[in-house]
Design a protein around this motif. Sequence first.
Motif, mmCIF file in Angstrom:
data_model
loop_
_atom_site.group_PDB
_atom_site.id
_atom_site.type_symbol
_atom_site.label_atom_id
_atom_site.label_comp_id
_atom_site.label_asym_id
_atom_site.label_seq_id
_atom_site.Cartn_x
_atom_site.Cartn_y
_atom_site.Cartn_z
ATOM 1 N N VAL A 285 -1.179 -7.559 5.664
ATOM 2 C CA VAL A 285 -2.533 -8.050 5.400
ATOM 3 C C VAL A 285 -3.375 -6.857 4.986
ATOM 4 C CG1 VAL A 285 -4.565 -9.135 6.433
ATOM 5 C CG2 VAL A 285 -2.281 -9.924 7.065
ATOM 6 N N ALA A 286 -4.173 -7.034 3.944
ATOM 7 C CA ALA A 286 -5.066 -5.965 3.482
ATOM 8 C C ALA A 286 -6.127 -5.679 4.550
ATOM 9 C CB ALA A 286 -5.742 -6.374 2.172
ATOM 10 N N ASP A 287 -6.627 -4.464 4.540
ATOM 11 C CA ASP A 287 -7.692 -4.107 5.483
ATOM 12 C C ASP A 287 -9.042 -4.636 4.983
ATOM 13 O OD1 ASP A 287 -8.608 -2.333 3.503
ATOM 14 O OD2 ASP A 287 -7.906 -0.537 4.555
ATOM 15 N N GLY A 288 -10.101 -4.269 5.632
ATOM 16 C CA GLY A 288 -11.444 -4.727 5.286
ATOM 17 C C GLY A 288 -11.928 -4.292 3.916
ATOM 18 N N GLU A 289 -11.273 -3.301 3.320
ATOM 19 C CA GLU A 289 -11.620 -2.816 1.988
ATOM 20 C C GLU A 289 -10.641 -3.314 0.923
ATOM 21 O OE1 GLU A 289 -14.364 -0.980 1.236
ATOM 22 O OE2 GLU A 289 -14.918 -1.352 3.330
ATOM 23 N N GLY A 290 -9.694 -4.173 1.305
ATOM 24 C CA GLY A 290 -8.709 -4.700 0.358
ATOM 25 C C GLY A 290 -7.500 -3.805 0.161
ATOM 26 N N ASN A 291 -7.413 -2.708 0.905
ATOM 27 C CA ASN A 291 -6.285 -1.780 0.775
ATOM 28 C C ASN A 291 -5.091 -2.264 1.582
ATOM 29 O OD1 ASN A 291 -7.784 0.230 -0.741
ATOM 30 N ND2 ASN A 291 -8.867 0.584 1.175
ATOM 31 N N PHE A 292 -3.895 -2.020 1.068
ATOM 32 C CA PHE A 292 -2.692 -2.391 1.798
ATOM 33 C C PHE A 292 -1.582 -1.393 1.535
ATOM 34 C CE2 PHE A 292 -1.943 -4.208 -2.333
ATOM 35 C CZ PHE A 292 -0.578 -4.040 -2.544
ATOM 36 N N SER A 293 -0.583 -1.415 2.406
ATOM 37 C CA SER A 293 0.585 -0.561 2.284
ATOM 38 C C SER A 293 1.739 -1.273 2.962
ATOM 39 C CB SER A 293 0.310 0.771 2.968
ATOM 40 O OG SER A 293 1.423 1.616 2.879
ATOM 41 N N LEU A 294 2.911 -1.265 2.320
ATOM 42 C CA LEU A 294 4.089 -1.847 2.952
ATOM 43 C C LEU A 294 5.354 -1.180 2.453
ATOM 44 C CD1 LEU A 294 5.654 -4.039 0.875
ATOM 45 C CD2 LEU A 294 3.669 -5.380 1.436
ATOM 46 N N ASP A 295 6.379 -1.211 3.284
ATOM 47 C CA ASP A 295 7.704 -0.702 2.950
ATOM 48 C C ASP A 295 8.663 -1.876 2.941
ATOM 49 O OD1 ASP A 295 7.170 2.130 2.876
ATOM 50 O OD2 ASP A 295 6.903 2.002 5.051
ATOM 51 N N HIS A 296 9.624 -1.845 2.017
ATOM 52 C CA HIS A 296 10.638 -2.888 2.001
ATOM 53 C C HIS A 296 11.879 -2.382 1.288
ATOM 54 C CE1 HIS A 296 10.680 -4.348 -2.230
ATOM 55 N NE2 HIS A 296 9.513 -3.773 -2.260
ATOM 56 N N LYS A 297 12.999 -3.027 1.569
ATOM 57 C CA LYS A 297 14.236 -2.697 0.876
ATOM 58 C C LYS A 297 14.200 -3.360 -0.489
ATOM 59 C CE LYS A 297 17.204 -2.014 4.827
ATOM 60 N NZ LYS A 297 18.437 -2.398 5.507
ATOM 61 N N SER A 298 14.445 -2.590 -1.529
ATOM 62 C CA SER A 298 14.440 -3.119 -2.886
ATOM 63 C C SER A 298 15.571 -4.113 -3.069
ATOM 64 C CB SER A 298 14.603 -1.991 -3.903
ATOM 65 O OG SER A 298 13.525 -1.110 -3.816
ATOM 66 N N THR A 299 15.247 -5.266 -3.624
ATOM 67 C CA THR A 299 16.252 -6.266 -3.940
ATOM 68 C C THR A 299 15.980 -6.811 -5.333
ATOM 69 O OG1 THR A 299 14.943 -8.028 -2.929
ATOM 70 C CG2 THR A 299 16.603 -6.985 -1.541
ATOM 71 N N LYS A 300 17.035 -7.092 -6.055
ATOM 72 C CA LYS A 300 16.907 -7.615 -7.411
ATOM 73 C C LYS A 300 16.220 -8.978 -7.376
ATOM 74 C CE LYS A 300 19.548 -8.528 -11.550
ATOM 75 N NZ LYS A 300 20.844 -8.467 -12.186
ATOM 76 N N GLY A 301 15.245 -9.150 -8.231
ATOM 77 C CA GLY A 301 14.554 -10.429 -8.341
ATOM 78 C C GLY A 301 13.458 -10.658 -7.327
ATOM 79 N N SER A 302 13.089 -9.652 -6.538
ATOM 80 C CA SER A 302 12.027 -9.856 -5.555
ATOM 81 C C SER A 302 10.666 -9.926 -6.253
ATOM 82 C CB SER A 302 12.043 -8.761 -4.492
ATOM 83 O OG SER A 302 11.851 -7.501 -5.066
ATOM 84 N N LEU A 303 9.737 -10.639 -5.622
ATOM 85 C CA LEU A 303 8.402 -10.858 -6.176
ATOM 86 C C LEU A 303 7.338 -10.418 -5.181
ATOM 87 C CD1 LEU A 303 8.944 -14.527 -7.367
ATOM 88 C CD2 LEU A 303 9.020 -12.488 -8.795
ATOM 89 N N LEU A 304 6.224 -9.939 -5.698
ATOM 90 C CA LEU A 304 5.076 -9.602 -4.872
ATOM 91 C C LEU A 304 4.110 -10.774 -4.970
ATOM 92 C CD1 LEU A 304 3.924 -7.275 -3.156
ATOM 93 C CD2 LEU A 304 2.714 -6.517 -5.178
#
Length: 79
Positions: free
Chosen positions: A50-69
Amino acid sequence: MLFLCLLSVATMQAQSHINGRVFDARSNEPLPFATIAVLAADSTVLTGTVADGEGNFSLDHKSTKGSLLCLSCLGYATL
């Protein structure tokens, strides 16, 4: 209109770090507490945050083919 500005995407050993800011494209106002999710090709949620109060976000994930944001915020169309 929902808009995402990715500040950086770094990939190392199939692990990705994504950070950015979610904001309204018309008013340029941040969208606090927007939901950001990485989806697999079959729409399974791989990770999210979830983004913070200023709309900023950060996340880590394992790269997978065909993944979507996927971005969502109350009152906006999901992208």
